[in-house]
Enzyme design. Structure first.
Site, PDB file in Angstrom:
ATOM      1  N   LYS A 205       0.844  -1.206   0.000  1.00  0.00           N
ATOM      2  CA  LYS A 205       0.000   0.000   0.000  1.00  0.00           C
ATOM      3  C   LYS A 205       0.876   1.252   0.000  1.00  0.00           C
ATOM      4  CE  LYS A 205      -1.767   1.596   3.996  1.00  0.00           C
ATOM      5  NZ  LYS A 205      -1.542   3.025   4.275  1.00  0.00           N
ATOM      6  N   ASN A 206       1.881   1.284   0.855  1.00  0.00           N
ATOM      7  CA  ASN A 206       2.646   2.513   1.031  1.00  0.00           C
ATOM      8  C   ASN A 206       3.683   2.761  -0.055  1.00  0.00           C
ATOM      9  OD1 ASN A 206       1.056   3.016   3.201  1.00  0.00           O
ATOM     10  ND2 ASN A 206       2.586   2.492   4.740  1.00  0.00           N
TER      11      ASN A 206
ATOM     12  N   ARG B 183      -8.743  -0.690   4.223  1.00  0.00           N
ATOM     13  CA  ARG B 183      -7.883   0.361   3.652  1.00  0.00           C
ATOM     14  C   ARG B 183      -6.518  -0.204   3.292  1.00  0.00           C
ATOM     15  NH1 ARG B 183      -6.873   5.138   7.204  1.00  0.00           N
ATOM     16  NH2 ARG B 183      -5.555   5.480   5.405  1.00  0.00           N
TER      17      ARG B 183
ATOM     18  N   CYS C 168      -5.142  11.888  12.876  1.00  0.00           N
ATOM     19  CA  CYS C 168      -5.883  10.613  12.818  1.00  0.00           C
ATOM     20  C   CYS C 168      -5.717   9.953  14.188  1.00  0.00           C
ATOM     21  CB  CYS C 168      -5.360   9.736  11.690  1.00  0.00           C
ATOM     22  SG  CYS C 168      -3.782   8.997  12.060  1.00  0.00           S
TER      23      CYS C 168
ATOM     24  N   ARG D 214      -0.107  13.990  13.100  1.00  0.00           N
ATOM     25  CA  ARG D 214       0.321  13.810  11.707  1.00  0.00           C
ATOM     26  C   ARG D 214       0.545  15.160  11.000  1.00  0.00           C
ATOM     27  NH1 ARG D 214      -1.295   8.571  10.296  1.00  0.00           N
ATOM     28  NH2 ARG D 214       0.327   8.622   8.697  1.00  0.00           N
TER      29      ARG D 214
ATOM     30  N   ASP E 119       4.497   0.257  12.056  1.00  0.00           N
ATOM     31  CA  ASP E 119       3.292  -0.390  11.511  1.00  0.00           C
ATOM     32  C   ASP E 119       3.189  -1.852  11.911  1.00  0.00           C
ATOM     33  OD1 ASP E 119       3.291   1.443   8.352  1.00  0.00           O
ATOM     34  OD2 ASP E 119       2.754   2.006  10.387  1.00  0.00           O
TER      35      ASP E 119
HETATM   36  C1  EPZ Z   1       4.019   6.907   6.544  1.00  0.00           C
HETATM   37  O1  EPZ Z   1       3.213   7.887   7.173  1.00  0.00           O
HETATM   38  C2  EPZ Z   1       3.118   5.697   6.352  1.00  0.00           C
HETATM   39  N1  EPZ Z   1       1.994   6.049   5.477  1.00  0.00           N
HETATM   40  C3  EPZ Z   1       2.607   5.214   7.716  1.00  0.00           C
HETATM   41  O2  EPZ Z   1       1.848   4.045   7.498  1.00  0.00           O
HETATM   42  C4  EPZ Z   1       3.813   4.871   8.586  1.00  0.00           C
HETATM   43  O3  EPZ Z   1       3.356   4.479   9.859  1.00  0.00           O
HETATM   44  C5  EPZ Z   1       4.714   6.092   8.710  1.00  0.00           C
HETATM   45  O4  EPZ Z   1       5.113   6.541   7.384  1.00  0.00           O
HETATM   46  C6  EPZ Z   1       5.979   5.815   9.504  1.00  0.00           C
HETATM   47  O5  EPZ Z   1       6.682   4.767   8.925  1.00  0.00           O
HETATM   48  C7  EPZ Z   1       2.212   6.093   4.138  1.00  0.00           C
HETATM   49  O6  EPZ Z   1       3.306   5.862   3.650  1.00  0.00           O
HETATM   50  C8  EPZ Z   1       1.027   6.431   3.283  1.00  0.00           C
HETATM   51  P1  EPZ Z   1       5.998  10.207   8.697  1.00  0.00           P
HETATM   52  P2  EPZ Z   1       3.752   9.419   7.230  1.00  0.00           P
HETATM   53  O7  EPZ Z   1       5.845  11.499   7.989  1.00  0.00           O
HETATM   54  O8  EPZ Z   1       4.589   9.710   6.065  1.00  0.00           O
HETATM   55  C9  EPZ Z   1       6.463  13.459  12.073  1.00  0.00           C
HETATM   56  C10 EPZ Z   1      -0.045   2.681   7.659  1.00  0.00           C
HETATM   57  O9  EPZ Z   1      -0.596   2.085   8.560  1.00  0.00           O
HETATM   58  N2  EPZ Z   1       6.257  14.459  11.010  1.00  0.00           N
HETATM   59  O10 EPZ Z   1       7.142   9.319   8.320  1.00  0.00           O
HETATM   60  O11 EPZ Z   1       2.567  10.278   7.497  1.00  0.00           O
HETATM   61  C11 EPZ Z   1       5.211  12.631  12.348  1.00  0.00           C
HETATM   62  O12 EPZ Z   1       4.372  13.301  13.272  1.00  0.00           O
HETATM   63  C12 EPZ Z   1       0.446   4.092   7.845  1.00  0.00           C
HETATM   64  O13 EPZ Z   1       0.172   2.205   6.516  1.00  0.00           O
HETATM   65  C13 EPZ Z   1       6.344  15.808  11.325  1.00  0.00           C
HETATM   66  O14 EPZ Z   1       6.560  16.185  12.475  1.00  0.00           O
HETATM   67  O15 EPZ Z   1       4.661   9.369   8.531  1.00  0.00           O
HETATM   68  C14 EPZ Z   1       5.781  11.360  12.909  1.00  0.00           C
HETATM   69  O16 EPZ Z   1       6.044  11.544  14.284  1.00  0.00           O
HETATM   70  C15 EPZ Z   1       0.170   4.555   9.253  1.00  0.00           C
HETATM   71  N3  EPZ Z   1       6.164  16.722  10.331  1.00  0.00           N
HETATM   72  C16 EPZ Z   1       7.115  11.205  12.178  1.00  0.00           C
HETATM   73  O17 EPZ Z   1       7.400  12.484  11.604  1.00  0.00           O
HETATM   74  C17 EPZ Z   1       5.912  16.368   9.033  1.00  0.00           C
HETATM   75  O18 EPZ Z   1       5.776  17.256   8.158  1.00  0.00           O
HETATM   76  C18 EPZ Z   1       7.102  10.193  11.053  1.00  0.00           C
HETATM   77  O19 EPZ Z   1       5.988  10.477  10.259  1.00  0.00           O
HETATM   78  C19 EPZ Z   1       5.812  14.992   8.733  1.00  0.00           C
HETATM   79  C20 EPZ Z   1       6.001  14.051   9.739  1.00  0.00           C
END
Ligand code: EPZ
Length: 417
Positions: free
Chosen positions: A22-23, A396, A116, A121, A304
């Protein structure tokens, strides 16, 4: 809303084929915005989130044709620059169209994704990166409004390695003037897959998979044929299912090299893991050992997989601590697992789990995608039956999950309401 009923099942046995990730699929389908022609994508998983991104791309003017797991998307006719709220609210990853729309059309308006269940996020790092490439960014009436006359490559540092932030900026920088360097970039396999896909379209990206990625801008990309990599989290979920039920499962069409953290930790619980090419065979141990886990950015243990591993630890012999360092609220499944009899104490971002021998089935609520999968796992070993509500979360991110578990011998059924 559908519900899934799982009853205590014997050892799961047999083979399960892993679907496309998915990702990886979500960002890679969005590359169609960058190409004045038709891309062909193979091994695209049949998921609700994939339907949402196809709907979004169609809204923007793309022509989408789906034939089973092959999706053709022609981005020649992109004529809209607004991603509507009713799609973004269903899938946060819609934010991935922000950068590519900006690169293709010079402007973009994307509804701000809310938080969420698992956390706030934020997307501040996405927006800071786009500003570094010369875009003007405004937050108005719940939308991100971005505009640029010419994207200029630049040096971008991410305060934390963000997966979709790295993907958003990579897809934007490919059409910028000059070179962009992404520092402290995310290193997930899905990032490498996106870079490989873009390079097949004529981009010049180096270093994907490391924390420093170089993107030399090009004037245009050409259509290409892409195959989506296997889903390492789906594969990990079935590995845990085998360890949990003293099973013997062959997980086929997976990529062991994307799962070293999961394989390492699962091996420490006593599971017997044999790797042969793109197949992993997992035999569950008679006694499951308790193992501490801390979730970290890749190549650390994936967040995850945290909920799934917590179920295994709930019926292990001994105590362990699971620390969640990525998201601030990713223990929502704990209260549901407690309803099934798990002995878990949460303090801050750590959960202490005392392995207990018996879980007992109950009605539980799915709260987020991966937590939903953990409730199915718990239902496999809980006495009696477990009824999981709000399974739309599952749909999803897991293709035909009840069918796949059923084929392995699980006593599982979906009740359509
Ligand atoms: C991706 O989410 C995945 N989703 C998530 O999978 C996964 O859990 C996550 O990466 C971590 O591996 C997709 O790829 C569609 P991040 P993402 O930005 O990109 C902080 C699932 O179940 N952050 O890597 O949204 C954030 O708060 C989903 O498939 C900021 O502070 O995660 C978090 O603490 C759930 N500012 C950390 O970074 C930003 O602008 C990592 O988040 C962006 C992120």
């Amino acid at each position: 809303m559908d519900k899934i009923v799982v009853r205590k099942s014997g050892p799961l046995q047999g083979e399960v084929k892993i679907s496309g990730a998915k990702n990886a699929a979500l960002p890679i389908l969005v590359t169609s915005l960058l190409v004045n022609g038709e891309n062909t994508y193979h091994n695209v998983p049949g998921l609700q989130d994939v339907e949402s991104v196809k709907q979004l791309l169609t809204t923007l003017g793309a022509r989408v044709h789906t034939d089973g797991h092959t999706v053709k998307i022609d981005g020649s006719g992109i004529n809209q620059t607004k991603a509507p709220y009713d799609i973004v609210r269903k899938m946060r990853a819609s934010i991935l169209v922000l950068g590519p729309l900006l690169a293709r059309m010079g402007k973009a308006k994307v509804s701000l994704p809310g938080g969420c269940a698992i956390g706030a996020r934020p997307i501040n790092l996405h927006l800071k990166g786009l500003a570094r490439l010369g875009a003007s960014i405004e937050l108005k009436h719940g939308n991100v409004e971005a505009e640029v006359s010419q994207l200029i490559g630049n040096d971008i540092y991410f305060d934390v390695p963000t997966v979709t932030g790295t993907e958003n900026l990579m897809m934007t920088a490919v059409l910028a003037k000059g070179e962009t360097i992404l520092r402290n970039a995310a290193r997930e396999p899905e990032i490498i897959a996106l870079a490989d896909a873009l390079n097949k379209m004529g981009a010049k990206i180096e270093g994907a998979g490391s924390s420093v990625i170089s993107i030399k801008g090009v004037s245009a990309l050409s259509p290409a044929e892409i195959t989506i990599i296997p889903d390492r989290i789906e594969a990990g979920t079935f590995m845990v299912a085998s360890a949990l039920t003293r099973g013997d499962i062959k997980i086929v069409d997976c990529e062991p090299d994307h799962m070293r953290g999961i394989i390492h930790k699962l091996g420490l619980t006593g599971a017997n893991i044999q790797i042969e090419g793109r197949t992993i065979r997992v035999k569950g141990p008679d006694v499951i050992s308790s193992v501490d886990v801390k979730t970290l950015p890749y190549p650390g243990f994936p967040t995850d997989m945290q909920a799934q591993f917590m179920v295994l630890m709930s019926v292990a012999k001994g105590y362990c601590v699971i620390s969640e360092t990525i998201f601030e609220n990713r223990f929502i499944h704990v209260s549901e697992l407690r309803r099934l009899g798990a002995d878990i104490t949460v303090s801050g971002n750590s959960a202490m789990i005392k392995g207990s021998q018996a879980l007992s089935g109950a009605q539980v609520m799915a709260t987020d995608l991966r937590a939903s999968a953990s409730l199915i796992l718990a239902g496999l070993v809980a006495e009696g039956s477990t009824e999981i509500n709000r399974v739309y979360h599952l749909d999803r991110g897991y293709e035909g999950i009840e069918k796949k578990f059923g084929q392995l011998g699980a006593d599982i059924q979906r009740l359509r309401e």
